[in-house]
Design a protein around this motif. Structure first.
Motif, short mmCIF file in Angstrom:
data_model
loop_
_atom_site.label_atom_id
_atom_site.label_comp_id
_atom_site.label_asym_id
_atom_site.label_seq_id
_atom_site.Cartn_x
_atom_site.Cartn_y
_atom_site.Cartn_z
N LEU A 115 0.83 -1.20 0.00
CA LEU A 115 0.00 0.00 0.00
C LEU A 115 0.87 1.26 0.00
O LEU A 115 0.61 2.19 -0.76
CB LEU A 115 -0.94 -0.01 1.21
N ALA A 116 1.92 1.27 0.80
CA ALA A 116 2.82 2.44 0.82
C ALA A 116 3.52 2.61 -0.53
O ALA A 116 3.62 3.73 -1.05
CB ALA A 116 3.85 2.26 1.94
N PHE A 117 3.98 1.52 -1.11
CA PHE A 117 4.66 1.58 -2.41
C PHE A 117 3.72 2.08 -3.49
O PHE A 117 4.07 2.97 -4.28
CB PHE A 117 5.20 0.19 -2.77
N LEU A 118 2.51 1.53 -3.54
CA LEU A 118 1.55 1.93 -4.58
C LEU A 118 1.11 3.38 -4.39
O LEU A 118 0.91 4.10 -5.38
CB LEU A 118 0.34 0.99 -4.56
N THR A 119 0.98 3.81 -3.15
CA THR A 119 0.60 5.21 -2.88
C THR A 119 1.68 6.16 -3.37
O THR A 119 1.38 7.18 -3.99
CB THR A 119 0.33 5.40 -1.37
N GLN A 120 2.95 5.82 -3.13
CA GLN A 120 4.06 6.65 -3.62
C GLN A 120 4.08 6.68 -5.15
O GLN A 120 4.26 7.73 -5.76
CB GLN A 120 5.40 6.14 -3.10
N ALA A 121 3.85 5.54 -5.77
CA ALA A 121 3.83 5.49 -7.23
C ALA A 121 2.70 6.36 -7.78
O ALA A 121 2.89 7.08 -8.77
CB ALA A 121 3.65 4.04 -7.70
N ARG A 122 1.54 6.32 -7.13
CA ARG A 122 0.42 7.15 -7.59
C ARG A 122 0.76 8.64 -7.48
O ARG A 122 0.45 9.42 -8.38
CB ARG A 122 -0.84 6.84 -6.79
N GLU A 123 1.40 9.03 -6.40
CA GLU A 123 1.78 10.44 -6.24
C GLU A 123 2.77 10.86 -7.34
O GLU A 123 2.66 11.95 -7.89
CB GLU A 123 2.36 10.70 -4.85
N ASP A 124 3.73 9.99 -7.63
CA ASP A 124 4.67 10.27 -8.70
C ASP A 124 3.96 10.39 -10.04
O ASP A 124 4.27 11.27 -10.85
CB ASP A 124 5.76 9.19 -8.77
N LEU A 125 3.00 9.52 -10.29
CA LEU A 125 2.24 9.56 -11.55
C LEU A 125 1.40 10.82 -11.65
O LEU A 125 1.26 11.38 -12.74
CB LEU A 125 1.33 8.34 -11.66
N ARG A 126 0.84 11.26 -10.54
CA ARG A 126 0.02 12.47 -10.58
C ARG A 126 0.83 13.67 -11.03
O ARG A 126 0.32 14.54 -11.72
CB ARG A 126 -0.64 12.71 -9.23
N GLY A 127 2.10 13.71 -10.66
CA GLY A 127 2.98 14.77 -11.15
C GLY A 127 3.12 14.70 -12.66
O GLY A 127 3.20 15.71 -13.34
N CYS A 128 3.16 13.48 -13.19
CA CYS A 128 3.28 13.31 -14.64
C CYS A 128 2.02 13.71 -15.36
O CYS A 128 2.08 14.33 -16.43
CB CYS A 128 3.61 11.85 -14.97
N VAL A 129 0.88 13.37 -14.82
CA VAL A 129 -0.39 13.73 -15.46
C VAL A 129 -0.52 15.24 -15.52
O VAL A 129 -0.91 15.80 -16.53
CB VAL A 129 -1.59 13.10 -14.70
N ALA A 130 -0.10 15.91 -14.44
CA ALA A 130 -0.21 17.37 -14.39
C ALA A 130 0.76 18.06 -15.35
O ALA A 130 0.43 19.07 -15.94
CB ALA A 130 0.04 17.85 -12.96
#
Length: 185
Positions: A115-130
């Protein structure tokens, strides 16, 4: 010597002034997914251990679910990079929501690291989407898939949990593909 000192001082002042002029959030929001090109073995082992425990629990309970909820007729490499990022972000949203559901103590413990790993990956991806394509519209097949994921959130929690947990390695594969930023297999 005095000229060199003055030049260094001037460079320091100008550099500091420019640093203050650029918002720090803009620097943090850059799109860097390179750390997901090769997933760390201990993260994969944590996901595998959680998945195996979940499968054993499902077998013991006799619960039957349609785990083909995430089946699709196309593959991630067929998508453009912005589409891959959009796909993985949606998959991560669903996986994180499912892993955040209440669970038996042993499964809840096994979920913490993934869960911690996936949450960090999602935050990194959100930077890419933006930064990459804030107004990008997905093609029809991806748009349909994103709608299916949204509808899946309304599925019975037990079967959604089973489908999402068994699908985690596909999500990790899609994350790796999005991080490659070129053709992936």
């Amino acid at each position: 010597m005095l000229c060199l000192s003055f030049t260094l001082l001037l460079a320091l002042v100008v550099g500091t002034g420019l640093g203050a002029a650029v918002p720090q959030d803009a620097l943090k929001k850059s799109c860097s997914l390179s750390k997901y090109r090769f997933l760390v073995p201990h993260e994969l082992k944590a996901v595998q251990k959680m998945k195996e425990h979940f499968e054993d629990t499902m077998l013991l309970s006799g619960r039957k679910c349609n785990t083909r909820l995430f089946h699709r007729k196309w593959s991630t490499p067929e998508l453009s990079v912005p589409d891959r990022v959009m796909l993985v972000e949606a998959e991560l949203d669903l996986a994180i929501a499912v892993l955040g559901l209440p669970a038996a103590p042993r499964l809840a413990e096994l979920r913490q690291r993934p869960l911690a790993f996936l949450t960090q990956a999602r935050e990194d991806l959100r930077g890419c989407v933006a930064t990459e394509a804030p107004s990008h519209q997905p093609p029809g097949k991806l748009r349909h898939w994103l709608q299916r994921l949204q509808v899946a959130k309304e599925t019975a929690a037990g079967c959604l949990e089973a489908s999402a947990t068994l699908h985690l390695f596909q999500v990790l594969s899609d994350l790796r593909c999005a991080a490659l930023r070129e053709q992936c297999t």
